[in-house]
Design an enzyme around this catalytic site. Structure first.
Site, short mmCIF file in Angstrom:
data_model
loop_
_atom_site.label_atom_id
_atom_site.label_comp_id
_atom_site.label_asym_id
_atom_site.label_seq_id
_atom_site.Cartn_x
_atom_site.Cartn_y
_atom_site.Cartn_z
NE ARG A 518 -3.42 2.26 2.41
CZ ARG A 518 -4.28 2.93 1.47
NH1 ARG A 518 -4.96 2.47 0.54
NH2 ARG A 518 -4.38 4.29 1.82
CD GLU A 608 -0.81 9.96 11.27
OE1 GLU A 608 -1.57 9.06 11.42
OE2 GLU A 608 -0.21 10.25 10.42
CG HIS A 697 -11.15 -1.42 10.54
ND1 HIS A 697 -11.93 -1.00 11.63
CD2 HIS A 697 -10.65 -0.43 9.86
CE1 HIS A 697 -11.66 0.51 11.52
NE2 HIS A 697 -10.84 0.85 10.62
#
Ligand code: GLN
Ligand code: ZN
Length: 763
Positions: A518, A608, A697
């Site tokens: 990815r 993050e 998910h």
């Protein structure tokens, strides 16, 4: 002349060759040999590129078919039990099973957990260890890589994650401490070092990025012990590579038995002085002076004096390198022919960064042409300070006038809550979703056709309207309370806004690896950011015109817009973030004027952005929270502001989340079984919370009972008046056949608890 090198190269290939080869192999369309052949060609091409750009020594074993932390675990035999059998039978298949999980016959074998590599957007696989674990070399990949490079005529230095960082990045599945395994792990490293020495490997690069984080006594002792053991064995010279910040304990660093150290002088230029004072002159000092985390050319006016100072104090044993591995930047800026030439001239991708290092080395040698080239580079970069289209006086003056007040709502949460109740009249446990609905192949084709000019603007808009209508009707029929338009017009939550904001640019081939195959193509923020025109109002207004229920406007927050872009490096990040916040603020107000009474500003990247060192957290959180508040500040009390954050670690930032003061915040909670709500409970988080009750998910469709079970867990710790009912993230990766029943079950669960609560209230 100082030696020029780098710490690692992007693996994926300028045209994502590795991604394509991996995915074709996983689909069963190519065999292992074809995959390994592509991988070998990429390595060879990247070595050739590095040398032609000016590297004297190239790294090897920096390549990986999936992830270098997984490679390290495999190299030392740390393969979890559930993957052992397959791994022993077919190492490549076993490797990919560890990376991606394995379905098929028998019990599913989940992948290793994946998490962010320090503060980057690269994700590594977390090795699973347990007390009593043994380690032994499984093959000798770093040495094989060196032999491969040598056979091709390259002067190469193998790269390997060092033992202490390896253990710090691992997790113990039995709750023990991974660092307890150091004594067991070191002999395997020693074995490898001895084999390298025997083969004649001159240098090994051991990456120890954990040296820039906060260290406790256990970590310090581990560093001392590890490098005492490795130092005294038969071995190549050791280069200890640190990056992503300044070494937190310079004395400790200087006490380690290694032959060289690499410093990140982009993130932490000030550490140079301290290290020069402590680092012996007979050991190599590798200076990371061009930024491996950004795409801009370095500033010779800053770099050259630093280098001259280092030469003067340290002498000839200097190496020049990028600050960290080039893994985090694209390969070649020359490919970006569609960018304005001026902008392109400011860019340095991997190739250009190595070329810059070559210039610096030559300039230190007094070569006039190199000095002239660097002078010209500085002039070019200085032109950023006036270039129209880069500097926007209006944006700057708005920023200068920005007061603390801009981040204030008019009233307290309590007063707003009542105003919103009057305006929206929502039931208890209101139901909603996070924004996107399934991105069907038809939608993707629609956007691609529009982009390519095969579909007229009018036809495109009509098609989107049709989709929005479908999404609205579906939500009404499911019985959701606060609806969304479904985001059919968005390819990506950052790109969509970036394309409409001034100051953003998009590359053609600026891919960087996010994990495995990815890749992401982060936009460039090259100038002052502003919003020439409304970005989302048209779609939100249309969606609202179709229904009496409230439709939630949907924006990407300033911190996320910043975090997922390559940000201009001559402006402080907090200022760029504030510029984005001001642009979003205009959008928020336009939405409000268009009759949108609920507006969500997503901040999935807030956490993050946390600096690696705790001492820097507050400064970051202050401006990050303020940016969010500026984006949503000033709206009416009755306008309900939502935010969404999807991760399960809130302990570190719960105070900041509270300070954001969103009326409703939706969070990922289903996979952690609501455990993360503890942070909210402990802190008496006052505003409304929508813990994700449905794990989007997974393709699994939860039934009503399982949603109820999670809802009850939330109800047990939080006030029912505080709770919302929603999935844990956007639905774009799912299919309608999964989403529709799942949302029906979610709504049924909310209704069941509303009834129960009406009964108890009446009683
Ligand atoms: N609104 C976005 C969506 O639903 C949020 C995505 C995210 O959390 N990353 O797709
Ligand atoms: Zn999310």
């Amino acid at each position: 002349m100082p030696l020029v090198t780098h710490l690692g190269f992007p693996r994926i290939g300028a045209r994502r060759e590795l991604k394509k080869a991996l995915e074709s192999h996983w689909r069963g369309e190519s065999d292992a040999n074809q995959l390994l052949d592509t991988a070998r060609q990429l390595r060879e091409r990247h070595w050739a590129l590095s040398v032609s750009a000016g590297a004297d020594v190239v790294p090897c074993n920096d390549f990986s078919l999936y992830d270098h932390v997984l490679d390290t675990a495999v190299l030392f035999g740390a393969v979890p039990q559930r993957h052992r059998e397959l791994f022993d039978a077919d190492p490549l298949a076993g490797y990919f099973a560890m990376a991606r999980g394995q379905r098929g016959e028998g019990a599913p074998r989940p992948a290793l957990e994946m998490t962010k590599w320090f503060d980057t957007n690269y994700h590594y696989l977390v090795p699973e260890l347990h007390a009593g674990q043994g380690f032994a070399l499984h093959g000798e990949a770093p040495l094989d890589a060196w032999r491969e490079a040598k056979a091709l005529g390259y002067n190469a230095r193998p790269v390997l994650l060092g033992p202490v960082s390896f253990l710090r990045l691992s997790k113990a599945t039995d709750g023990s401490c991974p660092m307890d395994l150091l004594e067991a792990l070191l002999p395997a490293y020693v074995d490898l070092l001895q084999r390298m020495a025997a083969a004649g490997v001159p240098w090994l690069q051991l990456d120890e990025p954990c040296l820039v984080t906060d260290l406790d006594d256990i970590d310090r002792a581990a560093y001392q012990r590890a490098y005492a053991v490795l130092g005294k064995t038969q071995r190549p010279n050791l280069l200890l590579a640190t990056y992503f910040g300044g070494v937190s304990d310079v004395e400790l660093l200087a006490s380690l038995t290694v032959d060289g150290v690499h410093l990140d002088l982009c993130r932490a230029p000030k550490q140079l002085d301290a290290v020069l004072g402590a680092w012996p002159r007979d050991r190599v000092l590798s200076l990371g002076v061009v930024d491996g985390r950004n795409v801009w050319r370095s500033q010779p006016a800053q770099v050259l004096p630093r280098l001259r100072q280092a030469i003067e104090r340290h002498g000839p044993k200097l190496w020049l390198a990028p600050s960290c591995s080039l893994l985090h930047v694209p390969i070649d800026a020359r490919e970006e022919t569609r960018l304005a030439p001026k902008l392109r001239s400011w860019l340095a991708f991997a190739r250009q960064k190595i070329e810059e290092l070559r210039h610096y080395a030559a300039a230190l040698d007094g070569r006039p042409e190199a000095l002239a080239a660097l002078d010209a580079q500085q002039t070019l970069l200085d032109s950023r300070a006036q270039h129209p289209g880069v500097v926007d006086a209006k944006v700057r003056s708005r920023l200068a006038a920005l007061s603390q007040q801009a981040g204030q709502r008019r009233s307290s949460y309590h007063a707003r809550h009542h105003a919103q109740q009057r305006a929206l009249n929502l039931p208890e446990l209101p139901t909603t979703t996070i924004g996107s609905f399934p991105q069907t192949p038809e939608l993707r084709r629609l956007r691609a056709d529009h982009r390519a000019g095969r579909l007229s603007q009018a036809d495109y808009e009509r098609a989107l309207e049709k989709d929005i209508e479908h999404v609205i009707r579906a939500q009404e029929s499911i019985g959701l309370d606060v609806l969304v338009h479904g985001e059919p017009e968005r390819n990506d939550m950052v790109e969509y806004f970036g394309e409409q904001l001034a100051g953003y640019a998009f590359t053609r081939l600026g891919w960087v690896q996010s994990y495995g195959s990815r890749c992401v193509k982060p936009p460039l923020i090259f100038g002052d950011v502003s919003r020439p025109a409304a970005m989302t109002v048209r779609w939100s207004r249309y969606a609202q015109s179709l229904t009496k229920r409230p439709v939630k406007g949907m924006l990407t927050g300033p911190v996320t817009m910043l975090q997922w872009s390559f940000v201009r490096d001559d402006l402080p990040r907090d200022q760029v973030c504030a510029q984005i916040a001001l642009a979003l603020r205009d959008e928020v107000h336009d939405l409000e004027r268009a009759g949108i009474g609920v507006i969500q500003v997503d901040e999935p990247a807030l956490r993050e952005g946390l600096p690696l060192r705790r001492s820097e957290w507050d400064a970051y959180l202050d401006w990050a929270v303020q940016a969010f508040r500026v984006a949503v500040g000033g709206v009416a009390d009755s306008t309900q502001i939502h935010s969404h954050m999807c991760y399960s670690e809130f302990n570190d930032i719960i105070g900041a989340v509270a300070a954001m003061d969103a009326d409703v915040v939706s969070i990922e909670a289903s996979r952690s079984h609501m455990e993360l709500l503890e942070a909210f409970v402990d802190q008496h988080y006052p505003n409304a919370i929508g813990p994700g009750l449905y794990d989007i998910h997974s393709p699994h469709v939860p039934d009503t009972a399982s949603v109820l079970a999670l809802l009850d867990k939330a109800l047990a710790v939080l006030d029912k008046r505080q709770l919302w009912v929603n999935p844990d993230c956007g639905l774009k990766t799912r299919q309608w056949s999964e989403v529709e029943p799942a949302l029906r079950h979610m709504v049924a669960a909310a209704r069941a608890r509303r009834q129960a609560s009406a009964h108890t209230d009446a009683a």
